[in-house]
Design an enzyme around this catalytic site. Structure first.
Site, PDB file in Angstrom:
ATOM      1  N   ARG A  34    -110.365  62.827 -46.122  1.00  0.00           N
ATOM      2  CA  ARG A  34    -110.818  64.143 -45.681  1.00  0.00           C
ATOM      3  C   ARG A  34    -111.260  64.199 -44.230  1.00  0.00           C
ATOM      4  O   ARG A  34    -110.829  65.059 -43.478  1.00  0.00           O
ATOM      5  CB  ARG A  34    -111.985  64.633 -46.554  1.00  0.00           C
ATOM      6  CG  ARG A  34    -111.624  64.885 -47.999  1.00  0.00           C
ATOM      7  CD  ARG A  34    -112.747  65.620 -48.696  1.00  0.00           C
ATOM      8  NE  ARG A  34    -112.560  65.663 -50.136  1.00  0.00           N
ATOM      9  CZ  ARG A  34    -113.383  66.278 -50.980  1.00  0.00           C
ATOM     10  NH1 ARG A  34    -114.447  66.883 -50.520  1.00  0.00           N
ATOM     11  NH2 ARG A  34    -113.157  66.271 -52.274  1.00  0.00           N
ATOM     12  N   HIS A  80    -101.682  69.093 -51.648  1.00  0.00           N
ATOM     13  CA  HIS A  80    -103.127  69.066 -51.365  1.00  0.00           C
ATOM     14  C   HIS A  80    -103.881  69.856 -52.430  1.00  0.00           C
ATOM     15  O   HIS A  80    -104.048  71.081 -52.307  1.00  0.00           O
ATOM     16  CB  HIS A  80    -103.373  69.665 -49.974  1.00  0.00           C
ATOM     17  CG  HIS A  80    -104.700  69.314 -49.382  1.00  0.00           C
ATOM     18  ND1 HIS A  80    -105.040  68.036 -48.986  1.00  0.00           N
ATOM     19  CD2 HIS A  80    -105.782  70.080 -49.099  1.00  0.00           C
ATOM     20  CE1 HIS A  80    -106.255  68.033 -48.478  1.00  0.00           C
ATOM     21  NE2 HIS A  80    -106.738  69.260 -48.537  1.00  0.00           N
ATOM     22  N   TYR A 124    -101.742  88.515 -44.625  1.00  0.00           N
ATOM     23  CA  TYR A 124    -101.356  89.353 -43.489  1.00  0.00           C
ATOM     24  C   TYR A 124    -100.775  88.558 -42.324  1.00  0.00           C
ATOM     25  O   TYR A 124    -100.139  89.131 -41.446  1.00  0.00           O
ATOM     26  CB  TYR A 124    -102.568  90.139 -42.974  1.00  0.00           C
ATOM     27  CG  TYR A 124    -103.169  91.062 -43.994  1.00  0.00           C
ATOM     28  CD1 TYR A 124    -102.425  92.092 -44.564  1.00  0.00           C
ATOM     29  CD2 TYR A 124    -104.496  90.916 -44.395  1.00  0.00           C
ATOM     30  CE1 TYR A 124    -102.983  92.940 -45.506  1.00  0.00           C
ATOM     31  CE2 TYR A 124    -105.067  91.763 -45.333  1.00  0.00           C
ATOM     32  CZ  TYR A 124    -104.300  92.774 -45.884  1.00  0.00           C
ATOM     33  OH  TYR A 124    -104.848  93.615 -46.814  1.00  0.00           O
TER      34      TYR A 124
END
Length: 746
Positions: A34, A80, A124
């Site tokens: 991570r 992931h 969007y």
């Protein structure tokens, strides 16, 4: 027989062991998967998976865009298994040109801004890869890197990217793991290439001898996407890159705009990296409202796509340099970037590297990629050569080949045995089209065969020649520098290199409004200020059981110097003290004075003054007051005390003699020249004692006499009256003369 799904073994394990085992697993997962980037490609797993998934979706720089929601879905579903918002946030950052020096994602739509506004929802916005990301992925389909199974075992993902781009240093990285963190600033690629070329001039065995100072000559510090001015000395930067840890100071870039009538404004055009402009403006407005910026009349944000913060000075006489220095000290227009080059090395071991080690790790990775791509190409060439040689045999024996194919029951094994061909060659012959059976095609095959054999020889030589491999890598570095050179829009340096500011460049008095105040401090350490220089302080009340101790006339631009019984000096700006007619606040809220320590003296700082400091065992010395100013709440140790000894005296050191008074009322006077001037220590013996200690000490001018006060009465002892008490330093002295204060204080 145990039921399905029910544990058949129960083990008793101490809670500490169970927690330790699970916490270690969590810590390793956080560190490896991570938070820390790989030194080879400079990416964390989420970023690597994003780029790989976008490549699988064929989102190269010349293709169209795809919805970010589609990309995030693919990444989450295939590679992931984490939250979609976390993946989207990672992708958004890779597209923000104010957050990443060389963006890896080309975003279309609202991807946030430097003000700190959030991007639009993923449904969007659209995205595709940039040319920089293409460089990171270059050669991934040529067996350049290893692949591993995805979390569900249904696919493959790259362990690391080929990375024909020094992404770790070019774009930097930041992250917090368990017990460790990383924070790497971005740098200029052209400068990184210059540093790589310097290393490549040495043999691999001698690259550790390249000095960090020489690398810093070529990589002149971070190059932040938001620009700014790097104000660090070369020696300081060398020390940071030598250890891989440290901090670098960055300031906003500003300029002066002149207007008609002689007026001028200061315009900030670039702000430090990582500073949100919206929060910066809130802080500036807050300081302006609180009248903490006496040199500033108004501040306006006129930014559009570029940064433009207009600061109007209070008058045309205000020095812009002083104005900006005041803002640098109070706001994020100056910030420190804490460099911590903590990465996962090629063996996936977390460690802090210096600059040379990080550059060498990138070069070593590029050599491995070159070798693997060469071997991959060599295998392809060998296979094609094998097929072409089979074609040549077929063309030379075309009639016999046709006969065997037409009449043999099993043409494949017969062709293999008759012409001594391999399985691959016979398959290629059997799959040939009739249209290729003409003379020109035979000529083309012979020509291609010759070229491939020459290429095969060249590739084999490359694999066996270490020097030639490094020349190939040096050529790639040259190509990279040409692509991102300083003359290109993306490659030009954005962060200006400035000189480290002098500590005395600013008059601190200019940072606050100058106003007369009276400082009141009680015996129990409650301190406050009241407006004006008050002569009669009887009307000012104290808490029950407390009373007045120190009264000082000062200005808000002054500093107070506090001397404690622990031998430390503390510094408090007068403008930071509480104001009003209340009780004030404990002085310990402003300084870290220990609960077992008390205040010896409190005075307005005068840098030209010298002080006499002494401890209860009769030791002391002279110290310049400019050397006692503390920069932190913890104070500055000046007089060393230990055991039951405490600091007892701090007084003005002006005069030619010192008068020392013991608790047993013995007085000793000696020349001040016998007392050394020091900045720290125990000092010398001023007066010797048997069963007593120091009560008070004072410096004075012998010709003016020694002033003493008993209650409201004052008396001056002349030189003639004091003649019997004048001696040498470290003597015992004599009982004080008649009329001397019985309080034991001068």
């Amino acid at each position: 027989m145990a039921d399905a799904g029910i544990a058949v073994e129960v083990r008793d394990t101490p809670l500490a062991d169970a927690l330790g085992e699970r916490y270690l697993a969590y810590a390793l997962s956080t560190i490896m998967s991570r938070s820390l980037p790989d030194v080879r490609d400079g990416l964390k797993p989420v970023h690597r998976r994003l780029l790989h998934a976008m490549r699988e979706l064929k989102l190269d720089p010349v293709s169209g865009f795809k919805k970010c929601a589609r990309i995030v879905g693919d990444v989450m579903g295939k590679y992931h298994p984490h939250g979609d918002q976390a993946i989207y946030d990672a992708m958004v950052r890779l597209a923000q040109d104010f957050a990443v020096r060389y963006p890896l994602v080309d975003g279309q739509g609202n991807f946030g801004n430097i003000d700190g506004d959030n991007p639009a929802a993923m449904r969007y916005t659209e995205a595709r890869l940039t040319k920089v990301a293409e460089l990171l992925l270059e050669g991934i389909d040529q067996d350049a890197v290893d692949f591993r199974e995805t979390y569900d075992g249904e696919g493959k993902e790259p362990v690391v990217l080929p990375a024909n781009f020094p992404n770790l240093l070019a774009n930097g990285a930041s992250g917090i793991a368990v017990g460790m963190a990383t924070n790497i600033p971005p740098h200029n690629v052209a400068e990184i290439c210059d540093a790589l070329k310097l290393i490549l001039r040495r043999t691999p065995a001698n690259r550790h001898k390249v000095s960090i100072a020489d690398l810093v000559d070529r990589m002149s510090g971070p190059d932040f996407p938001t620009g700014g001015v790097l104000v660090e000395t070369r020696d300081a930067m060398t020390a940071v890159y030598e250890t891989g840890r440290g901090s670098l100071r960055v300031r906003a870039r500003w300029e002066v705009e002149k207007h008609k009538g002689g007026s001028r404004n200061v315009v900030v055009t670039e702000i430090p990296f990582g500073v949100q402009k919206g929060r910066l403006m809130e802080k500036l407005d807050e300081l302006l409202t609180a009248k903490r910026l006496p040199l500033v009349a108004d501040i306006e944000d006129e930014s559009a796509e570029d940064v433009r913060i207009v600061i109007e000075p209070r008058s045309r006489n205000v020095d812009p340099v002083v104005l900006m220095e005041s803002l640098f000290r109070l706001t994020d227009l100056e910030s420190r970037f804490g460099l911590n080059l903590n990465v996962l090395d090629a063996n996936q071991t977390p460690r802090v590297m210096n600059l040379r080690e990080a550059l060498c790790a990138f070069l070593d990775h590029r050599q491995i990629v070159l070798m693997r791509r060469t071997e991959f190409r060599l295998e392809k060439v060998a296979r094609r050569i094998e097929i072409l040689r089979g074609y040549i045999v077929a063309y030379l024996n075309i009639d016999e080949v046709i006969r065997i194919i037409r009449f043999a029951d099993h043409p494949k094994p017969e062709l293999m045995s008759h012409f001594d061909l391999s399985d691959v060659q016979v398959e290629a012959i059997l799959n040939m089209r009739l249209r290729t059976l003409h003379k020109l095609e035979e000529i083309e095959i012979s020509k291609e065969l010759g070229e491939l054999e020459a290429e095969q020889e060249d590739l084999m030589q490359l694999l066996g020649d270490d020097t030639r491999q490094w020349k190939c890598i040096a050529y790639e570095v040259d190509q990279l520098r040409q692509m991102f050179g300083p003359e290109t829009e993306l490659g030009r340096r954005r962060t200006k290199l400035g000189s480290a500011p002098s500590a005395g460049i600013v008059d601190f008095g200019a940072l606050v409004e100058k106003e007369a105040v009276t400082v009141l401090c009680s015996e129990k350490g409650w301190i406050r200020t009241v407006g004006g220089h008050v002569a009669d302080t009887a009307s000012h009340k104290y808490k029950e059981g407390d009373r007045q101790r120190f009264i000082l006339h000062a200005m808000t631009t002054d500093k107070l110097v506090v001397f404690g019984t622990d031998g430390r000096f503390y510094t408090i700006p007068v403008d930071k003290l509480p104001r009003g007619r209340g009780y004030g606040e404990p002085i310990r809220l402003s300084i870290d004075l220990g609960n077992d320590s008390d205040i010896v003296s409190l005075m307005v700082h005068d840098p030209a003054r010298k002080l006499l400091v002494a401890s209860s065992d009769g030791r002391g010395f002279i110290v310049p007051e400019r050397d006692v100013v503390a920069q932190t709440r913890a104070g500055k140790q000046v007089l060393n005390v230990s055991g039951g000894t405490e600091a007892a005296v701090c007084t003005d050191g002006a005069g030619d003699h010192v008068a020392v008074l013991a608790e047993n009322r013995k007085l000793l006077i000696f020349a001040i020249e016998d007392v050394p001037e020091m900045t720290r220590g125990k000092g010398v013996i001023l007066q010797r004692y048997k069963d007593s200690g120091l009560s008070d000490a004072k410096t004075f001018w012998m010709e003016r006499g020694l002033d003493c006060r008993t209650g409201s009465r004052a008396r001056t002892f002349t030189a003639e009256e004091l003649a019997d008490w004048v001696g040498k330093r470290s003597q015992i002295g004599r009982l004080s003369p008649s009329g001397f204060p019985k309080s034991g204080r001068f």
